[in-house]
Design a protein around this motif. Sequence first.
Motif, mmCIF file in Angstrom:
data_model
loop_
_atom_site.group_PDB
_atom_site.id
_atom_site.type_symbol
_atom_site.label_atom_id
_atom_site.label_comp_id
_atom_site.label_asym_id
_atom_site.label_seq_id
_atom_site.Cartn_x
_atom_site.Cartn_y
_atom_site.Cartn_z
ATOM 1 N N LEU A 149 25.705 72.736 46.657
ATOM 2 C CA LEU A 149 27.219 73.016 46.373
ATOM 3 C C LEU A 149 27.275 73.792 45.142
ATOM 4 O O LEU A 149 26.786 73.611 44.000
ATOM 5 N N ALA A 150 28.092 74.882 45.355
ATOM 6 C CA ALA A 150 28.643 75.565 44.217
ATOM 7 C C ALA A 150 29.379 74.826 43.200
ATOM 8 O O ALA A 150 30.393 74.654 43.322
ATOM 9 N N SER A 151 28.666 74.733 42.127
ATOM 10 C CA SER A 151 28.930 73.975 40.965
ATOM 11 C C SER A 151 30.368 74.205 40.308
ATOM 12 O O SER A 151 30.977 73.483 39.727
ATOM 13 N N GLY A 152 30.472 75.529 40.128
ATOM 14 C CA GLY A 152 31.682 76.128 39.265
ATOM 15 C C GLY A 152 32.840 76.288 40.167
ATOM 16 O O GLY A 152 33.953 76.536 39.601
ATOM 17 N N ALA A 153 32.823 75.662 41.493
ATOM 18 C CA ALA A 153 34.087 75.688 42.339
ATOM 19 C C ALA A 153 35.017 74.494 42.211
ATOM 20 O O ALA A 153 34.294 73.304 42.150
ATOM 21 N N LEU A 162 36.295 75.079 47.358
ATOM 22 C CA LEU A 162 35.167 75.270 48.048
ATOM 23 C C LEU A 162 35.180 74.831 49.711
ATOM 24 O O LEU A 162 34.777 75.399 50.542
ATOM 25 N N LEU A 163 36.082 73.802 49.985
ATOM 26 C CA LEU A 163 36.264 73.262 51.299
ATOM 27 C C LEU A 163 37.165 74.447 52.073
ATOM 28 O O LEU A 163 36.909 74.685 53.365
ATOM 29 N N ARG A 164 38.020 75.009 51.353
ATOM 30 C CA ARG A 164 38.990 75.926 52.139
ATOM 31 C C ARG A 164 38.132 77.277 52.518
ATOM 32 O O ARG A 164 38.235 77.939 53.463
#
Length: 311
Positions: free
Chosen positions: A91-95, A100-102
């Motif tokens: 998972l992109a840790s900075g989002a 991230l879901l959108r």
Amino acid sequence: MDDHSPALVASDLALSYGPVRALDGLSLTAAPGEVTALLGPNGAGKTTAVSCATGLLRPDSGTVRVLGTDPWRASPEHRARVGVMIQDGGLASGAGAMQLLRYGASLHAAPLDVDEVAEHLGIDEFARTLVRRLSGGQRQRLALALAIIGRPDLVFLDEPTAGMDPSIRRRVRELVRGLARTGTAVVLTTHLMDDVVGLADAVRVISRGRVLAAGSVQEVIREHRGADGGVTLRATASGVAPEAVPALEQELRETAARHGARLEISSAAAADLEAVLLDLMDRDRSDGPHEPDAEARGARTDDAPTAGAAR
């Protein structure tokens, strides 16, 4: 692929990491509209099988077909029909969680309603929190949402309820069952037997890269009940209001702890399945090289791959 064809078919998969034989003739199937649970200890070959099914690894021999296609040669359009529950590191840790879901939903032509999924899984409660600040259970919920947001025809879920409190775990089970009812083939790995009993239509027990047992939960229990003929005894508390059950469970756990014991509360079927799993593992370790039993050979004939994340 027609509606009656298996969504996942893996046949006689073999794959080695140097001298380590990760898959040794593994075969399994997963059907549309069903939840198929992969069970086995760490290192059994579940993750490797799933990686072959998602096209991350190419087996040394054997075949894999996902929605009728070799995943190694799958097009981007085909890959969009397969959901994979990415674990923590993916998972992109900075989002932010909802950001991230959108974004994940925007990659699909007809995604599920983002707000509805977020509300059902409680993601709206930490919508603006950066991924790197989420708890383990919150990351699990977000990873699950990302795996299903595109309405996949086949989805691989690794420990989907790990680290979640009972109320969220119940919602996740409802969501998984709902996915299967719409025709999605669900392949899950879990160490929680209650999840298997409550969700799985089919079970595949894997050890040393082979399928040891296959069938429904009850079929596996009947066919492979512990060699000692043991049965599970369950105590039932009568006259207890539903809202009082959590407090009663906690009191029982505290009483057991005072005696230096750890109390596990689960359904009788879950306890029976766990006993069968442990017995199969013990026999597999002591037997040395072996041929799969009749049920497992049946699964091998059917073929069957797996994809997603598993241990």
